[in-house]
Design a protein around this motif. Structure first.
Motif, PDB file in Angstrom:
ATOM      1  N   ASP A   1       0.830  -1.160   0.073  1.00 36.55           N
ATOM      2  CA  ASP A   1      -0.032   0.046  -0.087  1.00 36.55           C
ATOM      3  C   ASP A   1       0.787   1.179   0.030  1.00 36.55           C
ATOM      4  N   ALA A   2       1.880   1.305   0.898  1.00 39.45           N
ATOM      5  CA  ALA A   2       2.649   2.398   1.029  1.00 39.45           C
ATOM      6  C   ALA A   2       3.547   2.648  -0.545  1.00 39.45           C
TER       7      ALA A   2
ATOM      8  N   ALA B   1       3.331   5.864  -3.087  1.00 43.28           N
ATOM      9  CA  ALA B   1       4.420   6.720  -3.325  1.00 43.28           C
ATOM     10  C   ALA B   1       4.531   6.573  -4.930  1.00 43.28           C
TER      11      ALA B   1
END
Length: 251
Positions: free
Chosen positions: A69-70, A74
């Protein structure tokens, strides 16, 4: 201009060996590559421009979901997923305890599944994607003292074949790469283990592995990376649900 400009790739186990070679090959073609591993310092030491380190244990479902998810937040949707992280340990059947069995399955099989499933969530929002799992020649045949490892790698191949059927006709392909013995830190660790177990020298132990490859030499990580890069080529769309064997000859 590279063939993968603008693509976001995820490579697990990207700090060493096959994973690092694949990440470097993808970056050279213009991709932005998230490399993962359990030790952030290892990733940071090898990361070059276009490579983005992310500490993540693939055996931990929560870490995989949060990490991916991160990465997506990004760098955008993951369009190339390379499930490479794995361990190779061998014991004969009567010496294989449940802890070893579970650990190998958790990393090699569960970790591959978690990585692909979570990466696919964002890939499905795009019009192109490649999923590549690093299996092994042991995923196609048995090997003495490698029951747990071979079972995990057979499982990887079965998953990939099935996932390709799930998305047949969609703009996503699913393939596995099955190398023989590759000149990586895993071979170095196995050299020590074989030497101790068989009572032979390190050179003799290394030669035992070399002889398992049909051409009688270790495969380079770059050879495996070249195969992965080919699977990511826009002209590889008809290669789907199959295994690329890299073993120096017929298996």
């Amino acid at each position: 201009m590279g063939t993968l400009d603008g693509k976001h790739a995820m490579v697990t186990g990207g700090g060493t060996g096959i994973g690092l070679a694949i990440a470097q090959a993808l970056v050279a073609e213009g991709a932005q590559v998230t490399i993962t591993g359990r030790r952030l310092t290892v990733l940071e030491d090898v990361a070059s421009d276009g490579m983005h380190p992310l500490a993540m244990d693939v055996a931990d479902e929560g870490q995989v979901a949060a990490g991916i998810d991160a990465a997506v937040a990004a760098r955008g949707p993951i369009q190339i997923c390379v499930a490479n992280a794995g361990i190779a340990e061998g014991r004969k059947l009567h010496k294989t305890d449940t802890e070893l069995w579970r650990r190998i399955m958790a990393i090699n099989l569960d970790g591959c599944f978690f990585t692909i499933r979570e990466s696919l969530r964002s890939m499905l929002d795009t019009d192109w994607g490649r999923v590549i799992a690093i299996s092994s020649i042991a995923g196609l045949r048995g090997a003495p003292g490698a029951g747990a490892y071979a079972a995990s790698k057979h499982g990887v191949i079965g998953m990939i074949r099935s996932f390709s059927e799930d998305f047949m006709g969609a703009p996503y392909t699913f393939n596995s790469i099955c190398p023989g013995y590759v000149d990586t830190p895993i071979v170095s660790r196995n050299t020590d283990a074989i030497a101790a177990r068989a009572g032979v020298s390190a050179d003799e132990a290394r030669d035992i592995m070399v002889q398992q490859n049909r051409h009688k030499k270790l495969i380079t990580p770059e050879e495996v990376a070249a195969a992965a890069l080919w699977l990511c080529n826009p002209l590889s769309e008809s290669t789907n649900g199959t295994e690329v064997r890299i073993a120096g000859g017929q298996v």
